[in-house]
Structure formats: C-alpha cells, structure tokens
Design a protein around this motif. Structure first.
Motif, mmCIF file in Angstrom:
data_model
loop_
_atom_site.group_PDB
_atom_site.id
_atom_site.type_symbol
_atom_site.label_atom_id
_atom_site.label_comp_id
_atom_site.label_asym_id
_atom_site.label_seq_id
_atom_site.Cartn_x
_atom_site.Cartn_y
_atom_site.Cartn_z
ATOM 1 N N VAL A 46 1.091 -1.385 -0.004
ATOM 2 C CA VAL A 46 0.055 0.014 0.065
ATOM 3 C C VAL A 46 0.891 1.138 -0.077
ATOM 4 N N ILE A 47 1.888 1.075 0.626
ATOM 5 C CA ILE A 47 2.916 2.378 0.829
ATOM 6 C C ILE A 47 3.358 2.675 -0.554
ATOM 7 N N ALA A 48 3.998 1.521 -1.257
ATOM 8 C CA ALA A 48 4.335 1.571 -2.450
ATOM 9 C C ALA A 48 3.419 1.951 -3.584
ATOM 10 N N MET A 49 2.201 1.448 -3.240
ATOM 11 C CA MET A 49 1.107 2.206 -4.246
ATOM 12 C C MET A 49 1.003 3.647 -4.176
ATOM 13 N N GLU A 50 1.059 4.153 -2.813
ATOM 14 C CA GLU A 50 0.927 5.601 -2.625
ATOM 15 C C GLU A 50 1.983 6.299 -3.045
ATOM 16 N N GLU A 51 3.469 5.766 -3.047
ATOM 17 C CA GLU A 51 4.307 6.323 -3.613
ATOM 18 C C GLU A 51 4.236 6.332 -5.111
ATOM 19 N N LEU A 52 3.665 5.078 -5.745
ATOM 20 C CA LEU A 52 3.634 5.096 -7.098
ATOM 21 C C LEU A 52 2.598 6.289 -7.667
ATOM 22 N N LYS A 53 1.585 6.389 -6.707
ATOM 23 C CA LYS A 53 0.721 7.469 -7.044
ATOM 24 C C LYS A 53 0.980 8.978 -7.193
ATOM 25 N N GLN A 54 1.866 8.916 -5.889
ATOM 26 C CA GLN A 54 2.678 10.238 -5.980
ATOM 27 C C GLN A 54 3.644 10.609 -7.310
ATOM 28 N N CYS A 55 4.466 9.352 -7.433
ATOM 29 C CA CYS A 55 5.142 9.265 -8.595
ATOM 30 C C CYS A 55 4.531 9.722 -10.073
ATOM 31 N N ARG A 56 3.388 9.205 -10.203
ATOM 32 C CA ARG A 56 2.670 9.292 -11.205
ATOM 33 C C ARG A 56 2.173 10.665 -11.376
ATOM 34 N N LEU A 57 1.768 11.696 -10.333
ATOM 35 C CA LEU A 57 1.524 12.887 -10.386
ATOM 36 C C LEU A 57 2.732 13.604 -10.618
ATOM 37 N N GLN A 58 3.818 13.246 -9.882
ATOM 38 C CA GLN A 58 4.876 14.200 -10.428
ATOM 39 C C GLN A 58 5.202 13.828 -11.721
ATOM 40 N N SER A 66 6.062 16.118 -17.073
ATOM 41 C CA SER A 66 5.571 16.150 -18.530
ATOM 42 C C SER A 66 5.236 17.490 -18.819
ATOM 43 N N ALA A 67 4.104 18.010 -17.770
ATOM 44 C CA ALA A 67 3.645 19.270 -18.317
ATOM 45 C C ALA A 67 4.689 20.526 -18.167
ATOM 46 N N THR A 68 5.618 20.518 -17.343
ATOM 47 C CA THR A 68 6.868 21.375 -17.001
ATOM 48 C C THR A 68 7.465 21.505 -18.247
ATOM 49 N N VAL A 69 7.876 19.765 -18.735
ATOM 50 C CA VAL A 69 8.739 19.815 -19.882
ATOM 51 C C VAL A 69 8.202 20.510 -21.156
#
Length: 784
Positions: free
Chosen positions: A111-123, A128-131
């Motif tokens: 779950v923690i990894a999934m949360e981190e993955l979710k945050q990474c996906r957001l980042q 991507s938008a910044t690029v």
C-alpha cells in the motif's frame, strides 16, 4: 430513488458473485481453493459472504440431517467424517487467518508503495507538463543566450538578427511568462547596446587605421614601385608576356573573402599582422593588412536600425578630422627622406582606405566626398612640400624627394586621383634641384681647382695616354708622334672639370625622368642648367682661383691654357647632350651652351691677372733698388736688382711659350711699359734732390740692360724695335741729360720729327732742377 436502484443492483450482483464462489468452493478441489478464497477477500463484502457461507452450511447441515435420518448409519459415518472435516476446517481456518494476517502485513508495504507510485505518477504528469512548457521556453532562452554570446564576441550584426528573431518569432509564443516581459522590456536597451558597441568597434577601427595609415600607404607604394619595375622590364623585354595592372586588377589584390567583409564576418577590427615579405616575393595587397568588417558591420547595423544617415555623417566627419591630422607635416620633415616617406605613406594609406570603402560600400562615401578630400589634401600637400623642400640643400635628397613624389603621384593615380598639380610642382622643385646642384658642383669645382698642381699632365705609357684621352676629347697629331714620356698641354683639372660637367648633365637628366616631359623640354632644361653651371658656378670658381692672393704666374698661364682647351670641348658637350636627349641642336628654340663665353671671360681675367702679377713682381724687384744719387763713381755694369729682374722676366716669358701669341706679347709689352714707367718714377721721385754724374750713369746702364732685354726678343712675334719703344721716353730723357743737348731739344721742340720728341718739358725741368751745376759741367766734359 436512483441511489436505491443502484444499491439494489449492486446487491444482486454481489449475491450472484457469492453464489458463484460458493459453487466453486463446493465443486473445487481443496488444493485449489486458495484463489477462490482470495477472490472473496479482494471484494469488500466478505462479511455477507460469511453469512451466506453460514447459511449454506446450515442448509447443508439440514440436508445432511435429512440424509442422516434417512441414512443414519451413513449419517453417523458422515458425522464422523464431518468431525474430521471440522478439525481440518479449523486447521484451514487457522491457516487462512494466519495467511490473512501475513497478507495484511505484507500488504502494508504494498500500500505504501502504491501511495508512492501514485505520488510519482502525479509528479510524472507535472514533469511532463513542465517539460512541455520548457520546450516552449528553452528556444527563447537559447536565443537570448546566443544573443549574449554574440554580443560578447562582438558579432554585432548576427546579434541584431538574433534579437529580431527573438522579438518576432519566439517571445510571442511565451509572452504570458514574467521573464518574457523582462526580455521584451530589455530589447530596446539591447538594441541601443548593440549600436553603442558597434560604434565603439568602429571608433577602435578608425583609431587603428589612423595609426597604421603609413603601413597601408607603404604597402600601396611598394605595389606601385613593383608595377613600375615590371613595366620597365616589359619595355626592355617585349617578348615577355605580361600586362599592366588595371585599376580593377589592383582591387582584385585588395578584395578579401566575402565572409571577412560581409556583415556576418566575425573577424576582429583593426590591422592584421602581416610579416614583411622577402624582396623576391610579391608585396601583399594593402587591403590584406586591414579588416574592414567593423565598418561593414556597423553600417549594416545602423541601416537595419534605420540610422544609416547618422552613421554616414559620423564616419565622414571623423575621417575629415583624420585627414587634417594626416596632412599636417612634422616640423622636421625636411631633414631626412624618411620624414617625407612617412608623410606620403600616411596620405596614401588614408586615400587607399577611402577608395576601398567607396568601392565596397553603397553610399557610405561618394565620389564628391572623395574629390573634396583630395582637393584639400592636394593643396595642403603641395603647400607643405613647397615649404619643406625649400630647406633642402642636398641635391641627392631633392632627387630622392622627387622620385618619392613621382611614386606618390603614380600610386594615387592608380586609384583615379588627379595628380597633375603634383607634376607641376615638381617643375618648381626642378629649379630648386638645379640650384642645389649648382651649390654642390661649386664645391666640387673648388676642390678640383684647389687640389690641381697647375702643371701639364705627364704620361709615360700608351695606356696612360689613352686614359687621359678617354676622359677628355683631345687630339694632337704632333703630340701623338712624340715618344714617351711626354706631356699634355693642360693640367689635371681639365679632364676632371669636363667629366664633372657631364656628371652634372647626368644629374639634371635624372630629375627629368618619369616627369612625363617631352625630349625637347628635357633638352631645354638640361641646357639651361648647364649654362648656369658654366656661366655662374664654374665661372665664379675660376674667377676665385684667378683672384687668389697667392696665385703664381705659372698657375695663371696654366689656367689660360686649360680654359682654351675647355672652350674647344664645348662642342663635345653639345654633342653629349644631343646624344642623351635625341634633340638636334638645329631644332627651333634649342638653347645654346654659353661655355665659350665663360672660358673666354676666365681667360681674359687670367690674362689681366698675369699683367697685374707681373707688374707686382716688377715692383717687388724695384723695391730692392738702392741708388746712391750722390755717388761720384762711374759704374760699369747694371745694378744687381735689375739683373735679377731681367732674369726673372726671361724665365717667366719662357713659360709663356704655350700661351696664345697675343697673350704673351701683351704680357711682355705690359711688363716693359710698367718697368719703364716705374724707372721713370724712381728717377723723378720727390726724395731725389740732387743727381751726380755717377748716379745718372748707373741709371743709364740699367736702362740699357732693359733695352738689351727688349732687343733679345723674349717673346716671339714682335717686329724689330716694337718692344724697345716701351723705353723710348726714358731713353730720350737720359740721352738729353747725358749728352746735355739742350740746344737741339730747344731748337726742335714742337716739331714732329724732333730728336727728343718723347721728352716731356715738365719731366725734363723736374730732372734739371735736381741736377747741380757741377753735374752739368761734368756732362759737358763727358760730352767733349
């Protein structure tokens, strides 16, 4: 209501799913029941599933009970089996619980990894938008960085083009960003900075050009000199295929590559370092020494910015100021040729640059502007040359200056500048050159005349004879027949003077070279200058020698002989000038040489000096006369001083054998007359108060010695008694007193054929007053 329907639909779907799972549990092998149970825990309704499972168990229990009741034994057996299954179920439950616990424990990390993955996906989405946004901003930043680099490396025109692209192409795409607004606000400042920097480079270029104009001019004049040498070679060797460089050819040398002269050129401004070429290599073009890119860049920048007229006015104004500085000669320019050369190099360098700018830019300078500058330069240059050349006293320096002016004019003429006024000024300098030559040759003639021994040139061999004849045009058949050793009639200064006159003619000819004069003009110039040399310089030198206090008769005689031969050589000088100018003496308006008059005047002066010198020598001997006018002794020989005087005159007139006959005769007659006059004055001088017979007799012996000298013919050419007539006055006076023939004198006085015609009554009376009565009685006795 809709929410209720949705809940009902979900409940039915869940119930159907639970039913399916129960069927799988009922029909699936025990070893494969794990995935089925896992599907239960994946859902969120495992409580309801447990309820259904309990319900299903109860239903099965009821069925089991029915079956047991029907089949009790079987039921017992089933119970037994069920009890066993119950134990196993408990074990299974424990295993499931333990597995669930482990699963939950392990699931926390997931779950923690999934949360981190979710945050990474957001980042990742943010990045991507910044690029994407940066991809729009990076070209702007890159262009701005490029702009700064271009300005830092002084690539001003590319910087201006980059600024234009940045303003119209890139910034509008990202105009909503704050940094873009800063850039937009900074663009006018950058444009002004580019203008200022490019103008600064132009000022550096102008300063560098001003300092190195002499190097540019020196190179251009070397090219002109090379072209002149090439033309001379072509004229001497027409078989060599070569052609004269046209103005276009000269510009071919000067043109640089398009990249270096275009607005995009990245070369530094100023003078490029070019090592001196070897003498046998081609001189580099003047424009090879100069990088004009700062001018082109600044011109294009100001043109793009709409300020071309401002740039043109500034450039022309600065170049006019530099022209005035270049045209200001140094105060000591006249001292050395390098001073003139540097002055000319600067002027040539200035106009080479302007001419190149005229032909490589469109309208920065125009022909009217160039012509205006050239007219100013021409007037100032001519004025400076007139002033400074007037101080030149060395003819070699004047000649070198003339050659330098011709090279200066030829160089500028290649670039289309009119130089006729320079050649007109050279004609003025020609007169000054002639004056400096005359001063130089005055010293040469003075040295020749001072160092001459005034003795005929002795020769002891045929080679020596031919050497002298080769130096001076002399022909004498009698002298050629004489055996060696023998002597020429003239002294060494004759061939030396003759050769120096020829050298003077050569020097005059050197100045006339490259002045575009006709043969007639050259001939006239040489003849006029030679006439000045003869009639003024050489004549003054000869007159100075003749008038020297320590000049001797031998030297004067030799001068007369020398001038006679130099006079005869004038026709050869005429031929010499004709040969080098190819203008016949018979040509109309041809100036004649006045050498004959010069040498005649010098000869006449020498003759007069001989007469004067002879008289002075006679006076010196007469100063030794020591008559005792009161002596009573009758002498029997002439006085010693007179004997010495006659010996001197004989030896002197013996030297006159080479003189023209009339000169020797005139000198001899003049000497005799002066001697007779001086003896008369000696006899009648105021200190003589009384005369004795012995004194008068001694004086008579001296006069007889003089008459004997006159009769001996010391100089050939006199008729029988012509020379004796010099003493006739003295002779008749002495005869009158010695013979005391006063009766005859008084009786015949006034008659044309009287015996004492040459006796002046006043002279006779003066002498008579100095004669005592005793002397008169003695004369009577002597007469008897």
């Amino acid at each position: 209501m809709e929410r209720g329907k949705m809940a009902e639909a979900e409940s039915l779907e869940t119930a159907a799913e639970h039913e399916r799972i129960l069927r799988e549990i009922e029909s699936t092998d025990t070893a494969c029941i794990g995935p089925t149970l896992r599907s239960v825990y994946d859902g969120e309704e495992h409580g309801r599933f447990m309820e259904k499972l309990e319900t299903r168990i109860r239903n099965h229990d009821r069925e089991i009970e029915k079956m047991c009741n029907f089949h009790y034994q079987g039921f017992v057996d089933s119970i037994t089996e069920l009890l066993k299954v119950r134990g196993e179920a408990q074990k299974l439950k424990n295993q499931v619980t333990d597995t669930n616990r482990k699963l939950q424990h392990e699931g926390k990390e997931l779950v923690i990894a999934m949360e981190e993955l979710k945050q990474c996906r957001l980042q990742q989405r943010n990045i991507s938008a910044t690029v994407d946004k940066l991809m729009l901003c990076l070209p702007v930043l890159e262009m701005y960085s490029k702009l700064r680099d271009q300005m830092k490396t002084k690539r001003h025109y590319p910087a201006l083009k980059t600024l234009e692209h940045l303003e119209h192409t890139y910034l509008p795409q990202v105009s909503h960003y704050r940094f873009c607004k800063v850039m937009v606000d900074n663009i006018p400042k950058l444009r002004e900075e580019i203008k200022d920097v490019s103008m600064s480079d132009l000022k550096d270029f102008l300063e560098s050009i001003r300092k190195h104009s002499d190097k540019i001019g020196e190179t251009a004049m070397k090219q002109a000199q090379q072209q002149r040498n090439l033309d001379n070679i072509v004229l001497q060797q027409p078989r060599i295929g070569s052609r004269r460089k046209s103005k276009k050819d000269v510009y071919t040398i000067f043109d640089t590559e398009i990249e270096s002269t275009s607005p995009k050129s990245e070369q530094d401004s100023g003078i490029l370092d070019v090592e001196d070429e070897e003498d046998d290599e081609e001189v580099p073009g003047a424009q090879d020494l100069v990088d004009f890119s700062p001018v082109y860049r600044c011109l294009h920048i100001y043109s793009v910015l709409g300020a071309r007229e401002t740039f043109e006015n500034y450039y022309r104004k600065q170049r006019r100021k530099q022209a005035r500085l270049v045209l200001q000669p140094p105060s000591n320019m006249h001292e050395t040729l390098d001073g003139y050369r540097k002055y000319f190099n600067q002027i040539v360098g200035f106009f080479v640059v302007e001419d190149h700018i005229l032909h490589t830019t469109q309208g920065l300078v125009n022909r009217a502007y160039i012509d205006e500058l050239w007219e100013m330069a021409l007037s100032k240059t001519i004025a400076a040359l007139r002033t400074h050349s007037s101080y030149c006293s060395d003819p070699n320096l004047v000649l070198d200056l003339k050659n330098l002016i011709v090279l200066f004019a030829d160089t500028l003429q290649v670039y289309g500048f009119p130089v006729n006024q320079l050649f007109d000024m050279l004609l003025e300098i020609r007169d000054q050159y002639s004056e400096t030559l005359l001063k130089k040759w005055a010293g040469i003639f003075r040295n020749i005349l001072d160092s001459d021994n005034y003795s005929p040139i002795p020769v002891t061999s045929e080679d020596m004879y031919k050497k002298v004849v080769g130096q001076f045009p002399f022909q004498d058949t009698e002298l050629e027949k004489q055996p060696f050793p023998k002597k020429f009639p003239f002294s060494e200064f004759v061939p030396k003077v003759y050769n120096q006159i020829k050298e003077f003619i050569y020097a005059c000819l050197k100045f006339s070279e490259d002045l575009h004069l006709s043969s007639t003009e050259v001939d006239d110039m040489i003849r006029k200058s030679t006439n000045l040399l003869l009639t003024r310089t050489l004549s003054n030198s000869l007159q100075n020698v003749i008038k020297r206090k320590n000049i001797g008769l031998t030297e004067l005689v030799q001068i007369i002989i020398n001038t006679t031969h130099l006079e005869k050589s004038c026709k050869y000088l005429e031929e010499f000038i004709t040969n080098i100018t190819n203008v016949l003496p018979e040509t109309v308006h041809t100036t004649k040489l006045y050498g004959t008059t010069t040498f005649k005047d010098a000869r006449h002066a020498a003759e007069e000096e001989i007469y004067t010198n002879l008289n002075q020598k006679i006076d010196q001997f007469l100063q030794l006369a020591d008559y005792d006018w009161m002596t009573g002794d009758l002498g029997n020989k002439a006085s010693d001083y007179l004997v010495d005087l006659i010996a001197f005159l004989r030896s002197t007139f013996a030297v006159f054998t080479h003189l023209p006959g009339k000169v020797a005769q005139t000198a001899c007659m003049s000497a005799c007359k002066h001697l007779a006059t001086s003896l008369m004055q000696l006899l009648l001088e105021a200190e003589v108060r009384q005369l004795t017979l012995g004194a008068l007799q001694q004086f008579n012996l001296d006069v007889r010695e003089c008459e004997q000298f006159a009769r001996s013919g010391p100089v050939p050419g006199f008729q029988e008694d012509t020379l004796q007539l010099a003493f006739i006055d003295l002779r008749q006076l002495l005869d009158l007193f010695i013979q005391w023939d006063w009766s005859t004198y008084l009786a015949d006085y006034g008659q044309p054929n009287c015996k004492y015609l040459r006796v002046n009554p006043v002279t006779a009376l003066t002498l008579l007053e100095n004669t005592s009565s005793e002397v008169a009685a003695g004369f009577h006795d002597l007469r008897r």
